[in-house]
Motif scaffolding. Structure first.
Motif, PDB file in Angstrom:
ATOM      1  N   GLU A  91      -6.603  49.527  79.786  1.00  0.00           N
ATOM      2  CA  GLU A  91      -6.130  49.986  78.749  1.00  0.00           C
ATOM      3  C   GLU A  91      -7.432  49.681  78.527  1.00  0.00           C
ATOM      4  O   GLU A  91      -7.942  50.572  77.091  1.00  0.00           O
ATOM      5  CB  GLU A  91      -5.344  49.002  78.015  1.00  0.00           C
ATOM      6  CG  GLU A  91      -5.193  48.497  76.807  1.00  0.00           C
ATOM      7  CD  GLU A  91      -4.119  48.216  76.119  1.00  0.00           C
ATOM      8  OE1 GLU A  91      -3.861  47.964  74.796  1.00  0.00           O
ATOM      9  OE2 GLU A  91      -3.233  47.283  76.974  1.00  0.00           O
ATOM     10  N   GLN A  92      -8.351  49.056  78.483  1.00  0.00           N
ATOM     11  CA  GLN A  92      -9.897  49.071  77.739  1.00  0.00           C
ATOM     12  C   GLN A  92     -10.469  50.774  78.393  1.00  0.00           C
ATOM     13  O   GLN A  92     -11.166  51.145  77.269  1.00  0.00           O
ATOM     14  CB  GLN A  92     -10.725  47.615  78.519  1.00  0.00           C
ATOM     15  CG  GLN A  92     -12.518  47.650  77.519  1.00  0.00           C
ATOM     16  CD  GLN A  92     -11.869  47.680  76.084  1.00  0.00           C
ATOM     17  OE1 GLN A  92     -11.226  46.699  76.263  1.00  0.00           O
ATOM     18  NE2 GLN A  92     -12.755  48.912  75.466  1.00  0.00           N
ATOM     19  N   GLN A  93     -10.440  50.880  79.355  1.00  0.00           N
ATOM     20  CA  GLN A  93     -10.860  52.082  79.703  1.00  0.00           C
ATOM     21  C   GLN A  93     -10.213  53.390  78.456  1.00  0.00           C
ATOM     22  O   GLN A  93     -10.839  54.085  78.043  1.00  0.00           O
ATOM     23  CB  GLN A  93     -11.008  52.912  80.955  1.00  0.00           C
ATOM     24  CG  GLN A  93     -11.713  51.809  81.625  1.00  0.00           C
ATOM     25  CD  GLN A  93     -11.325  52.105  83.377  1.00  0.00           C
ATOM     26  OE1 GLN A  93     -10.023  52.558  83.838  1.00  0.00           O
ATOM     27  NE2 GLN A  93     -12.017  51.819  84.421  1.00  0.00           N
ATOM     28  N   PHE A  94      -9.008  53.207  78.507  1.00  0.00           N
ATOM     29  CA  PHE A  94      -8.032  54.094  77.179  1.00  0.00           C
ATOM     30  C   PHE A  94      -8.905  54.053  76.248  1.00  0.00           C
ATOM     31  O   PHE A  94      -9.523  55.272  75.319  1.00  0.00           O
ATOM     32  CB  PHE A  94      -6.614  53.959  77.582  1.00  0.00           C
ATOM     33  CG  PHE A  94      -5.513  54.301  76.756  1.00  0.00           C
ATOM     34  CD1 PHE A  94      -5.142  56.151  76.981  1.00  0.00           C
ATOM     35  CD2 PHE A  94      -5.544  54.526  75.037  1.00  0.00           C
ATOM     36  CE1 PHE A  94      -4.392  56.832  76.089  1.00  0.00           C
ATOM     37  CE2 PHE A  94      -4.495  54.932  74.677  1.00  0.00           C
ATOM     38  CZ  PHE A  94      -4.320  56.419  74.598  1.00  0.00           C
ATOM     39  N   LYS A 100     -14.591  55.731  71.670  1.00  0.00           N
ATOM     40  CA  LYS A 100     -16.069  55.867  71.945  1.00  0.00           C
ATOM     41  C   LYS A 100     -15.791  57.677  72.896  1.00  0.00           C
ATOM     42  O   LYS A 100     -17.441  57.857  72.919  1.00  0.00           O
ATOM     43  CB  LYS A 100     -16.312  54.974  72.848  1.00  0.00           C
ATOM     44  CG  LYS A 100     -16.430  53.742  72.206  1.00  0.00           C
ATOM     45  CD  LYS A 100     -16.213  52.124  72.762  1.00  0.00           C
ATOM     46  CE  LYS A 100     -16.801  50.891  71.860  1.00  0.00           C
ATOM     47  NZ  LYS A 100     -16.481  49.781  72.508  1.00  0.00           N
ATOM     48  N   GLY A 101     -15.375  58.114  73.068  1.00  0.00           N
ATOM     49  CA  GLY A 101     -15.182  59.139  73.979  1.00  0.00           C
ATOM     50  C   GLY A 101     -16.345  59.363  75.833  1.00  0.00           C
ATOM     51  O   GLY A 101     -17.134  59.561  75.545  1.00  0.00           O
ATOM     52  N   VAL A 102     -16.077  58.022  75.961  1.00  0.00           N
ATOM     53  CA  VAL A 102     -16.166  57.656  77.561  1.00  0.00           C
ATOM     54  C   VAL A 102     -15.271  57.451  77.858  1.00  0.00           C
ATOM     55  O   VAL A 102     -14.190  56.802  78.100  1.00  0.00           O
ATOM     56  CB  VAL A 102     -17.151  56.296  77.120  1.00  0.00           C
ATOM     57  CG1 VAL A 102     -17.625  55.703  78.405  1.00  0.00           C
ATOM     58  CG2 VAL A 102     -18.294  56.498  76.004  1.00  0.00           C
ATOM     59  N   ARG A 103     -15.343  58.023  79.068  1.00  0.00           N
ATOM     60  CA  ARG A 103     -14.209  58.554  80.247  1.00  0.00           C
ATOM     61  C   ARG A 103     -14.446  57.361  80.875  1.00  0.00           C
ATOM     62  O   ARG A 103     -15.133  56.487  81.058  1.00  0.00           O
ATOM     63  CB  ARG A 103     -14.873  60.074  81.179  1.00  0.00           C
ATOM     64  CG  ARG A 103     -14.213  60.779  80.183  1.00  0.00           C
ATOM     65  CD  ARG A 103     -14.462  62.073  81.337  1.00  0.00           C
ATOM     66  NE  ARG A 103     -14.835  62.634  82.221  1.00  0.00           N
ATOM     67  CZ  ARG A 103     -14.990  63.384  83.237  1.00  0.00           C
ATOM     68  NH1 ARG A 103     -14.900  64.363  82.822  1.00  0.00           N
ATOM     69  NH2 ARG A 103     -16.235  63.234  84.071  1.00  0.00           N
ATOM     70  N   ALA A 128      -0.094  50.254  71.519  1.00  0.00           N
ATOM     71  CA  ALA A 128       1.071  51.312  71.664  1.00  0.00           C
ATOM     72  C   ALA A 128       0.594  53.125  72.322  1.00  0.00           C
ATOM     73  O   ALA A 128       1.803  53.344  72.775  1.00  0.00           O
ATOM     74  CB  ALA A 128       1.652  51.349  70.118  1.00  0.00           C
ATOM     75  N   LEU A 129      -0.369  53.735  71.860  1.00  0.00           N
ATOM     76  CA  LEU A 129      -0.845  54.416  72.850  1.00  0.00           C
ATOM     77  C   LEU A 129      -0.819  55.043  73.982  1.00  0.00           C
ATOM     78  O   LEU A 129      -0.154  55.787  74.858  1.00  0.00           O
ATOM     79  CB  LEU A 129      -1.905  55.525  72.478  1.00  0.00           C
ATOM     80  CG  LEU A 129      -1.736  55.883  70.783  1.00  0.00           C
ATOM     81  CD1 LEU A 129      -2.903  55.820  69.562  1.00  0.00           C
ATOM     82  CD2 LEU A 129      -0.568  57.437  70.824  1.00  0.00           C
ATOM     83  N   TYR A 130      -1.266  54.113  74.587  1.00  0.00           N
ATOM     84  CA  TYR A 130      -1.584  53.243  75.845  1.00  0.00           C
ATOM     85  C   TYR A 130      -0.114  52.848  76.841  1.00  0.00           C
ATOM     86  O   TYR A 130       0.211  53.645  77.961  1.00  0.00           O
ATOM     87  CB  TYR A 130      -2.253  52.203  76.340  1.00  0.00           C
ATOM     88  CG  TYR A 130      -2.780  51.777  77.812  1.00  0.00           C
ATOM     89  CD1 TYR A 130      -3.639  52.425  78.170  1.00  0.00           C
ATOM     90  CD2 TYR A 130      -1.956  50.874  78.016  1.00  0.00           C
ATOM     91  CE1 TYR A 130      -3.875  52.250  79.288  1.00  0.00           C
ATOM     92  CE2 TYR A 130      -2.379  49.917  79.760  1.00  0.00           C
ATOM     93  CZ  TYR A 130      -3.205  51.400  80.002  1.00  0.00           C
ATOM     94  OH  TYR A 130      -3.285  50.601  81.360  1.00  0.00           O
ATOM     95  N   ALA A 131       0.923  52.262  76.343  1.00  0.00           N
ATOM     96  CA  ALA A 131       1.885  52.009  76.249  1.00  0.00           C
ATOM     97  C   ALA A 131       3.028  53.463  76.546  1.00  0.00           C
ATOM     98  O   ALA A 131       3.032  52.895  77.965  1.00  0.00           O
ATOM     99  CB  ALA A 131       2.737  51.259  75.629  1.00  0.00           C
ATOM    100  N   TYR A 132       2.621  54.133  75.450  1.00  0.00           N
ATOM    101  CA  TYR A 132       2.966  55.140  75.563  1.00  0.00           C
ATOM    102  C   TYR A 132       2.674  56.703  76.792  1.00  0.00           C
ATOM    103  O   TYR A 132       3.275  57.063  77.294  1.00  0.00           O
ATOM    104  CB  TYR A 132       3.145  56.411  74.590  1.00  0.00           C
ATOM    105  CG  TYR A 132       3.674  57.951  74.298  1.00  0.00           C
ATOM    106  CD1 TYR A 132       5.083  58.513  74.591  1.00  0.00           C
ATOM    107  CD2 TYR A 132       2.730  58.983  74.398  1.00  0.00           C
ATOM    108  CE1 TYR A 132       5.204  59.216  74.929  1.00  0.00           C
ATOM    109  CE2 TYR A 132       3.034  59.637  74.281  1.00  0.00           C
ATOM    110  CZ  TYR A 132       4.455  60.873  74.805  1.00  0.00           C
ATOM    111  OH  TYR A 132       4.636  62.430  74.585  1.00  0.00           O
TER     112      TYR A 132
END
Length: 476
Positions: A91-94, A100-103, A128-132
């Motif tokens: 979730e942190q990477q997402f 931040k624009g960092v893959r 919520a976006l990560y869950a989706y």
């Protein structure tokens, strides 16, 4: 005995399979249905599908090429595929990619992915976006056929580190206590998920948004994202909240505007699927954003130009072949009658139901920047309506589905006829402008500036090395 042993083994195997199935089911539902649906709505408000989908049968699988002034940027696979998508993202990477624009691999994203806007998202909405994306999107285990390949030095993604230091603001949205809850909701949606500023705000030499000119209009590839500030002469200050809400919901505002190009995509995939209350909130906020340009007391806005005009009398009795030998507005009137009048009417009045809009009193013919008029002629209009309808105008730019391919001179002639007859007569179009739009819009000088800057830096570095070497020799 052997049969008993065999039965026991089979029973154990079945139990193991059942246990794996239960575990798999539990793993597949880490988030509540309510949270996933909230993420789905936020992804819709963010219009993720428009950029990250090349074919309808593989949503979010990437492959769509996004035109930019420095070259085409190909959207990546953002399905939860663990081999080709973002299925292994924490979730942190997402969050880092989104805001931040960092893959996940540390590489930098280009701001064509509007992380500068998504930085406004709250932690709750990112969750919520990560869950989706992890559980509400079908994984597609393949990469896009093409990938982003920008010219040097833009292909050096590490250069975005410096750009982000200069221009990226990763502060989450902060509500304005002096404004209403509706205004703050609209500001959050417009600045964050809806990323209205990303398209409608002009950019500087380094492709940064010019915050002091927020929403005052910008070129997006072949299309012009017009001024949507509350200026009555430059923007949409003559619109009411009801009218802007109607436009966002339907893509059509009778007598004023019809969505095309990127805005048509945003209407189809995003705005038309949002709640009425959120659309009204966005409208309330947008219509409060001031213009940096002075009002023109006697000026006309782009929705007040033109009138019904029938030009057929000017060439009646002339054969089509002879008419096509003409030039300028005379040629344009012939092309209009042959290709456009059957839908838009001989006088440009459109149809009574508005499906084919009138050509006068519209932004597309009244705008001082003719890009959208040219782009609509070349690329046509193709979008779906919330009611399941289909808004369609065929392209005339030479595509496979083009009605009658028009060359640059013919498109310029048609554009000038439309502007003179139904729009802003102070605007004219040249064949060179048509070619620029045909090629996807003007290219940025950023690449040249970057190369010159690197060359100058290299020369300075070389001179420093020579000076240091000479000082050392003198000491010896």
């Amino acid at each position: 005995m052997r049969n008993t042993t065999s039965l026991l083994r089979n029973a154990r195997a079945l139990l193991a399979i059942a246990a794996l199935a239960v575990t798999g089911a539990a793993m597949a539902q880490n988030y509540s249905t309510e949270l996933i649906e909230k993420g789905r709505y936020l992804a819709t408000a963010s219009d993720c599908i428009a950029c990250h989908t090349a074919t309808k049968d593989k949503p979010m699988a990437g492959g769509h090429a996004i035109s930019s002034p420095v070259g085409e940027i190909v959207a990546t696979n953002i399905t939860p595929s663990k081999t080709h998508g973002i299925g292994n993202y924490t979730e942190q990477q997402f969050s880092d990619a989104l805001r931040k624009g960092v893959r996940a691999d540390g590489a930098r994203l280009y701001p064509a992915m509007p992380y500068t806007a998504f930085a406004r998202l709250t932690n709750e909405d990112v969750h919520a976006l990560y869950a989706y994306f992890m559980e509400g999107v079908k994984p597609v285990d393949e990469s896009p056929k093409a990938s982003t390949s920008l010219p040097f030095p833009m292909n050096v993604r590490a250069s975005m580190i410096g750009w982000n230091l200069l221009f990226a603001d990763d502060k989450p949205f902060e509500a304005d206590a002096a404004q209403s809850a509706q205004w703050n909701r609209g500001a959050y949606l417009a600045q964050g998920p809806g990323h209205c500023m990303t398209c409608h705000t002009p950019r500087g030499a380094l492709m940064q948004e010019l915050g002091s000119e927020s929403l005052s209009g910008a070129q997006i590839g072949a299309w012009w994202a017009p001024d949507i500030t509350n200026s009555k002469t430059h923007g949409i200050g003559s619109w009411s909240v009801d009218e802007l809400t109607t436009y966002l919901r339907t893509g059509h505002l009778p007598g004023k505007a019809q969505a095309a190009g990127p805005m048509a995509e945003a209407i189809t995939h995003s705005f038309s699927r949002m709640t009425e209350s959120d659309l009204r909130a966005i409208s309330t906020y947008i219509l409060s954003v001031p213009s940096h340009k002075p009002e023109e007391p006697a000026g006309r806005n782009r929705f007040a130009h033109g009138q019904a005009t029938d030009a057929t009398a000017s060439f009646r009795g002339t054969s089509f072949a002879e008419g096509m030998k003409q030039s300028g507005v005379a040629l344009g009137s012939q092309i209009f009658t042959a290709n456009c009048a059957s839908c838009h009417g001989a006088s440009g009045q459109g149809t009574q139901d508005g499906y084919y809009p009138a050509l006068f009193g519209k932004s597309i013919t009244g705008e001082a920047n003719p890009s959208n008029l040219i782009a609509a002629i070349l690329s046509g209009v193709d979008r779906e309506t919330p009611q399941g309808g289909h808004v369609f105008m065929p392209p005339f730019g030479g595509q496979d589905n083009a009605m009658v391919p028009l060359n640059n001179d013919e498109v310029a002639a048609l554009s000038n006829f439309l502007l003179t007859s139904y729009g802003n007569p102070g605007v004219s179009v040249t064949a060179a402008q048509v070619q620029t739009i045909r090629e996807g819009g003007e290219k940025s000088s950023l690449i040249l500036l970057a190369r010159v800057g690197m060359a100058v830096a290299a020369v300075i570095l070389l001179l420093l090395i020579v000076l240091i070497a000479r000082k050392r020799r003198n000491r010896v």
